[in-house]
Design a protein around this motif. Structure first.
Motif, mmCIF file in Angstrom:
data_model
loop_
_atom_site.group_PDB
_atom_site.id
_atom_site.type_symbol
_atom_site.label_atom_id
_atom_site.label_comp_id
_atom_site.label_asym_id
_atom_site.label_seq_id
_atom_site.Cartn_x
_atom_site.Cartn_y
_atom_site.Cartn_z
ATOM 1 N N VAL A 1 0.941 -1.120 0.070
ATOM 2 C CA VAL A 1 0.066 0.058 0.103
ATOM 3 C C VAL A 1 0.832 1.367 -0.021
ATOM 4 C CG1 VAL A 1 -0.070 0.218 2.685
ATOM 5 C CG2 VAL A 1 -2.080 1.182 1.094
ATOM 6 N N ARG A 2 0.512 2.559 -0.757
ATOM 7 C CA ARG A 2 1.206 3.580 -0.600
ATOM 8 C C ARG A 2 0.173 4.613 -0.981
ATOM 9 N NH1 ARG A 2 0.338 -0.076 -4.145
ATOM 10 N NH2 ARG A 2 2.624 -0.525 -4.366
ATOM 11 N N THR A 3 0.348 5.987 -0.876
ATOM 12 C CA THR A 3 -0.598 6.724 -1.088
ATOM 13 C C THR A 3 0.019 7.483 -2.038
ATOM 14 O OG1 THR A 3 -0.802 7.313 1.381
ATOM 15 C CG2 THR A 3 -1.322 8.989 0.062
ATOM 16 N N VAL A 4 -1.191 8.156 -2.951
ATOM 17 C CA VAL A 4 -1.139 8.904 -4.275
ATOM 18 C C VAL A 4 -2.098 9.980 -4.194
ATOM 19 C CG1 VAL A 4 -0.242 6.778 -5.528
ATOM 20 C CG2 VAL A 4 -2.614 7.119 -5.438
ATOM 21 N N LEU A 5 -2.080 10.611 -5.174
ATOM 22 C CA LEU A 5 -3.056 11.737 -5.379
ATOM 23 C C LEU A 5 -4.195 11.387 -6.411
ATOM 24 C CD1 LEU A 5 -1.278 15.242 -5.254
ATOM 25 C CD2 LEU A 5 -2.476 13.725 -3.332
ATOM 26 N N MET A 6 -5.442 11.330 -5.753
ATOM 27 C CA MET A 6 -6.357 11.057 -6.914
ATOM 28 C C MET A 6 -6.680 12.027 -8.001
ATOM 29 S SD MET A 6 -10.490 10.059 -6.388
ATOM 30 C CE MET A 6 -11.003 11.657 -5.862
ATOM 31 N N ARG A 7 -6.203 11.874 -9.352
ATOM 32 C CA ARG A 7 -6.226 13.094 -10.279
ATOM 33 C C ARG A 7 -7.448 12.974 -11.065
ATOM 34 N NH1 ARG A 7 -2.753 16.758 -8.362
ATOM 35 N NH2 ARG A 7 -0.730 16.079 -8.260
ATOM 36 N N PHE A 8 -8.244 12.036 -11.168
ATOM 37 C CA PHE A 8 -9.480 11.908 -11.900
ATOM 38 C C PHE A 8 -10.339 11.291 -11.152
ATOM 39 C CE2 PHE A 8 -5.733 10.780 -14.609
ATOM 40 C CZ PHE A 8 -5.646 11.814 -15.230
ATOM 41 N N PHE A 9 -11.603 11.875 -11.238
ATOM 42 C CA PHE A 9 -12.700 11.241 -10.494
ATOM 43 C C PHE A 9 -14.182 11.593 -11.286
ATOM 44 C CE2 PHE A 9 -16.046 10.900 -6.868
ATOM 45 C CZ PHE A 9 -15.929 9.340 -7.087
ATOM 46 N N ASP A 10 -14.640 10.572 -11.928
ATOM 47 C CA ASP A 10 -15.874 10.832 -12.745
ATOM 48 C C ASP A 10 -16.604 9.517 -12.511
ATOM 49 O OD1 ASP A 10 -15.111 8.932 -14.773
ATOM 50 O OD2 ASP A 10 -13.882 10.695 -15.872
ATOM 51 N N PRO A 11 -17.708 9.491 -13.266
ATOM 52 C CA PRO A 11 -18.739 8.329 -13.266
ATOM 53 C C PRO A 11 -17.801 6.986 -13.466
ATOM 54 C CG PRO A 11 -19.948 10.021 -13.905
ATOM 55 C CD PRO A 11 -18.739 10.390 -13.997
ATOM 56 N N SER A 12 -16.834 7.168 -14.417
ATOM 57 C CA SER A 12 -16.068 5.587 -14.653
ATOM 58 C C SER A 12 -15.318 5.443 -13.550
ATOM 59 C CB SER A 12 -15.113 6.231 -15.851
ATOM 60 O OG SER A 12 -15.788 6.598 -17.034
#
Length: 226
Positions: A63-74
């Motif tokens: 496990v690691r931490t990233v930034l969520m760069r996209f978020f849409d209904p997909s």
């Protein structure tokens, strides 16, 4: 043994009658609240920080931490070096889990599903909008590989920075061939809301058919015990 610190969770909880019709709408509402809190209260410094869990070739979780760069209904998405540990692990096993956690709000969103590579066009578009320094560092860092000291990393950065100087354009730095991203196609989306006495709320959207995160017919809701 040192006694554990005790802190009661003073969240509002989450009841079925207050749950949005789809995981996309519920997650979007919580994400917007976290972003507002980042500015107003200042106690959610990185609202899109997302823990991402994969499995290595021996079946051990990572496990690691990233930034969520996209978020849409997909689904949620992130970018990475494809030759990193997570990239190699996803190439062998596309199963993935991720979570957004906002302790100050006593809320978390958990995603479980399958990772799919982002289209090259979407990767190129996103890469061009990164700050120049971040684009250079994508070349300089061979993510997850061993390096003797920081000097080697800084030397690689200086070399690529000189090769592709900042002229203010989106094409100043090309996209590395080993750089890309993933979208999570979700099978489950859980909304955790902390409450007093550890009697937290866990409402889970479970896939019940074809459809994206904003298709009510694709999901059923179940409550799980904390």
């Amino acid at each position: 043994m040192t006694p554990a610190d005790r802190h009661d969770y003073l969240g509002e909880g989450l009841l079925e009658q207050h749950l949005a019709a789809t995981p996309w709408r519920q997650a979007s509402a919580w994400l917007e609240a976290a972003r507002e809190r980042a500015g107003a209260e200042g106690d959610v410094p990185e609202p899109t920080a997302m823990s991402v869990a994969t499995v290595d070739a021996d079946g051990r979780p990572d496990v690691r931490t990233v930034l969520m760069r996209f978020f849409d209904p997909s689904g949620p998405g992130f970018v990475t070096n494809l030759e990193s540990a997570k990239g190699r692990q996803l190439a062998g096993n596309a199963g993935i889990a991720a979570s957004l956690t906002w302790p100050a709000m006593y809320r978390a969103v958990r995603f479980r599903g399958t990772a799919h590579r982002l289209p090259e066009e979407q990767v190129r578009d996103y890469f061009g909008h990164r700050p120049w320094g971040s684009r250079v560092s994508a070349w300089a860092s061979r993510q997850s590989q061993v390096i003797e000291g920081r000097e080697g990393l800084e030397a690689a950065y200086a070399r690529y920075a000189a090769q592709w100087p900042d002229r203010g354009g989106v094409d100043d730095v090309p996209v590395p061939p080993f750089w890309g991203g993933y979208r999570i196609t979700c099978d489950e989306v859980e909304f955790w809301a902390g409450r007093r006495d550890r009697l937290h709320d866990r409402l889970v959207f479970v896939r019940a058919g074809e459809g994206d995160l904003d298709d009510p017919s694709a999901w059923r809701v179940e409550r799980r015990q904390p």
